[in-house]
Write an enzyme that holds these catalytic residues in place. Structure first.
Site, PDB file in Angstrom:
ATOM      1  N   LYS A   1       0.823  -1.213   0.000  1.00  0.00           N
ATOM      2  CA  LYS A   1       0.000   0.000   0.000  1.00  0.00           C
ATOM      3  C   LYS A   1       0.853   1.258   0.000  1.00  0.00           C
ATOM      4  CE  LYS A   1      -4.500  -1.582   1.301  1.00  0.00           C
ATOM      5  NZ  LYS A   1      -5.790  -1.321   1.930  1.00  0.00           N
TER       6      LYS A   1
ATOM      7  N   LYS B   1      -4.003  -9.509  -6.690  1.00  0.00           N
ATOM      8  CA  LYS B   1      -5.321  -9.853  -6.140  1.00  0.00           C
ATOM      9  C   LYS B   1      -6.378  -8.841  -6.589  1.00  0.00           C
ATOM     10  CE  LYS B   1      -6.231  -7.646  -1.739  1.00  0.00           C
ATOM     11  NZ  LYS B   1      -6.947  -7.679  -0.525  1.00  0.00           N
TER      12      LYS B   1
ATOM     13  N   LYS C   1     -10.921  -3.921  -4.171  1.00  0.00           N
ATOM     14  CA  LYS C   1     -12.000  -2.959  -4.409  1.00  0.00           C
ATOM     15  C   LYS C   1     -11.470  -1.551  -4.644  1.00  0.00           C
ATOM     16  CE  LYS C   1     -13.568  -3.419   0.243  1.00  0.00           C
ATOM     17  NZ  LYS C   1     -12.443  -3.107   1.124  1.00  0.00           N
TER      18      LYS C   1
HETATM   19  P1  ATP Z   1      -8.720  -2.575  -0.420  1.00  0.00           P
HETATM   20  O1  ATP Z   1      -8.683  -2.688  -1.925  1.00  0.00           O
HETATM   21  O2  ATP Z   1      -9.423  -1.349   0.052  1.00  0.00           O
HETATM   22  O3  ATP Z   1      -7.424  -2.833   0.234  1.00  0.00           O
HETATM   23  P2  ATP Z   1      -9.796  -5.213  -0.329  1.00  0.00           P
HETATM   24  O4  ATP Z   1     -10.689  -5.390  -1.499  1.00  0.00           O
HETATM   25  O5  ATP Z   1      -8.452  -5.821  -0.398  1.00  0.00           O
HETATM   26  O6  ATP Z   1      -9.689  -3.698   0.052  1.00  0.00           O
HETATM   27  P3  ATP Z   1     -10.511  -5.646   2.454  1.00  0.00           P
HETATM   28  O7  ATP Z   1     -11.541  -4.752   2.987  1.00  0.00           O
HETATM   29  O8  ATP Z   1      -9.114  -5.353   2.793  1.00  0.00           O
HETATM   30  O9  ATP Z   1     -10.635  -5.756   0.870  1.00  0.00           O
HETATM   31  O10 ATP Z   1     -10.845  -7.143   2.828  1.00  0.00           O
HETATM   32  C1  ATP Z   1     -12.038  -7.656   3.335  1.00  0.00           C
HETATM   33  C2  ATP Z   1     -11.972  -9.158   3.345  1.00  0.00           C
HETATM   34  O11 ATP Z   1     -12.017  -9.667   1.998  1.00  0.00           O
HETATM   35  C3  ATP Z   1     -10.719  -9.747   3.971  1.00  0.00           C
HETATM   36  O12 ATP Z   1     -11.056 -10.906   4.707  1.00  0.00           O
HETATM   37  C4  ATP Z   1      -9.875 -10.110   2.795  1.00  0.00           C
HETATM   38  O13 ATP Z   1      -8.986 -11.159   3.073  1.00  0.00           O
HETATM   39  C5  ATP Z   1     -10.919 -10.539   1.794  1.00  0.00           C
HETATM   40  N1  ATP Z   1     -10.465 -10.315   0.431  1.00  0.00           N
HETATM   41  C6  ATP Z   1     -10.182  -9.123  -0.139  1.00  0.00           C
HETATM   42  N2  ATP Z   1      -9.800  -9.267  -1.417  1.00  0.00           N
HETATM   43  C7  ATP Z   1      -9.842 -10.600  -1.670  1.00  0.00           C
HETATM   44  C8  ATP Z   1      -9.549 -11.391  -2.822  1.00  0.00           C
HETATM   45  N3  ATP Z   1      -9.167 -10.843  -3.951  1.00  0.00           N
HETATM   46  N4  ATP Z   1      -9.707 -12.732  -2.722  1.00  0.00           N
HETATM   47  C9  ATP Z   1     -10.124 -13.291  -1.576  1.00  0.00           C
HETATM   48  N5  ATP Z   1     -10.411 -12.606  -0.448  1.00  0.00           N
HETATM   49  C10 ATP Z   1     -10.277 -11.276  -0.485  1.00  0.00           C
END
Ligand code: ATP
Ligand code: LTN
Length: 341
Positions: free
Chosen positions: A122, A204, A207
């Site tokens: 990040k 990965k 969002k």
């Molecule tokens: P950001 O993009 O804002 O960092 P994010 O999409 O990575 O957010 P988080 O809010 O950090 O999402 O994660 C919420 C949950 O979703 C966590 O348990 C995380 O492990 C899971 N998660 C996020 N992205 C993935 C993915 N691509 N595959 C599987 N699990 C995910």
């Protein structure tokens, strides 16, 4: 007495997790996290938080953050988490999270935080805003978990390192001050653990990706979902079969499998000789079909803000009651003088 209180009186084990309201939730959040949460509701006492305080480690537009906080709660409920069986609340409504955060920060080492890969990722992405909160974020996450005597934390594999840190902090604190925190276990779903970006399948799905075609939102409409899958980046091969180095197709097979419940072998057999184009369309349709009911429930919930606010209030009341007891215990153990009544 609601079901959540009931569960507490039976002393079921606590399960805790959270999602940041930092964007529109993706199918990665759905498959890696929320979809699995429902299965815990009978056996555990589940507490799920919308972690708005975590979201501000990256600059947010206040109006968007406010709207997304409602949306994330509505998604929780639309995905089947009933407020009667699950304590659903917003992190900033319970001040204990910030309070325990400080106490734990003083028991977390600079070196430990420096090793966190999410911080490295990040800070590379947000080079203009490498703030202290981004660095200490895992401490706040440890506070979230440890406040409730949590036994199990369901998260995607990307959070494993943070969870291990939470365990290390709990063990350290317990060894200095005596038994205080439950040392939590992680629950990382076996299939679809990590859903990858549709545009850069070695990364990965996230969002907060600025490329809208890289991720599929839980709330995207049918046409958008199908269009994004049609445009998904794959390799120059044509055979629908998992293999090393075929990140794009491996990801699509995983997604198909998670949404349809079919095994990888079944999918490979079904699409034998049919080519990528047809397969991409089938993945899009399977995802759109599975998400249609979530979307219509979400629309109903977003039209009823008073209901969402009543869920927030009840959730925060219960969370505050539990968390405040833990903060008092920690303050006592640290040697803070209790505030005279
Ligand atoms: P950001 O993009 O804002 O960092 P994010 O999409 O990575 O957010 P988080 O809010 O950090 O999402 O994660 C919420 C949950 O979703 C966590 O348990 C995380 O492990 C899971 N998660 C996020 N992205 C993935 C993915 N691509 N595959 C599987 N699990 C995910
Ligand atoms: N760090 C997590 C979100 C999160 C969380 C938590 C998950 C914050 N606090 C406590 C589980 C338990 C993330 O970014 N996915």
């Amino acid at each position: 007495m609601n079901a959540a209180n009931n569960a507490q009186s039976e002393k079921k084990k606590i399960i805790f997790s959270g999602v940041q309201p930092s964007g529109v939730l993706t199918i990665g959040n759905y498959l890696g996290a929320i979809k699995n949460w429902k299965s815990f509701e009978e056996e555990y006492d589940p507490i799920y938080c919308v972690v708005d305080m975590h979201a501000i480690t990256v600059r947010q537009t206040p109006a968007d953050l406010r709207r997304r906080t409602y949306e994330t709660l509505a998604v929780y409920i639309a995905c089947g988490l009933s407020p009667e069986k699950n304590t659903l609340f917003v992190q900033s409504h319970v001040p204990s999270h910030a309070e325990l955060n400080w106490a734990l920060a003083c028991h977390t080492m600079f070196g430990e935080l420096s090793r966190m890969t999410q911080f490295k990722d990040k800070s590379a992405k947000n080079a203009g805003n490498i703030n202290a909160g981004l660095f200490t974020y895992p401490v706040l996450m440890a506070a979230d978990i440890l406040l409730y005597g949590t036994s199990l934390v369901p998260v995607g594999i990307d959070q494993k390192q943070h969870l291990e840190l939470a365990r290390d902090i709990a063990i350290r604190f317990n060894s200095v001050y005596g038994d205080t925190f439950t040392v939590p276990e992680g629950y990382i779903p076996p299939a679809g653990m990590k859903i990858m970006s549709l545009q850069e399948p070695a990364k990965k799905m996230s969002k907060s990706d600025e490329n809208v075609n890289a991720s599929v939102a839980i709330l995207d409409d049918r046409d958008t979902i199908i269009r994004k899958f049609k445009r998904a980046v794959t390799d120059s091969d044509t055979i629908v079969k998992k293999a090393d180095g075929k990140d794009g197709i491996n990801n699509l097979i995983n997604i198909h499998s998670c949404f349809t419940g079919k095994s990888v072998e079944e999918i490979e057999r079904e699409f034998d000789g049919r080519g990528y184009g047809e397969f991409k369309l089938a993945v899009g349709e399977a995802v759109a079909d599975a998400l249609a009911p979530v979307r219509s429930e979400f629309d109903k919930l977003m039209a009823d803000k008073p209901y969402l606010e009543s869920v927030m209030k009840n959730g925060a009341d219960r969370a505050h009651y539990l968390a405040n007891k833990m903060v008092s215990k920690v303050y006592r153990k640290l040697g803070f003088v209790a505030r005279p009544r």
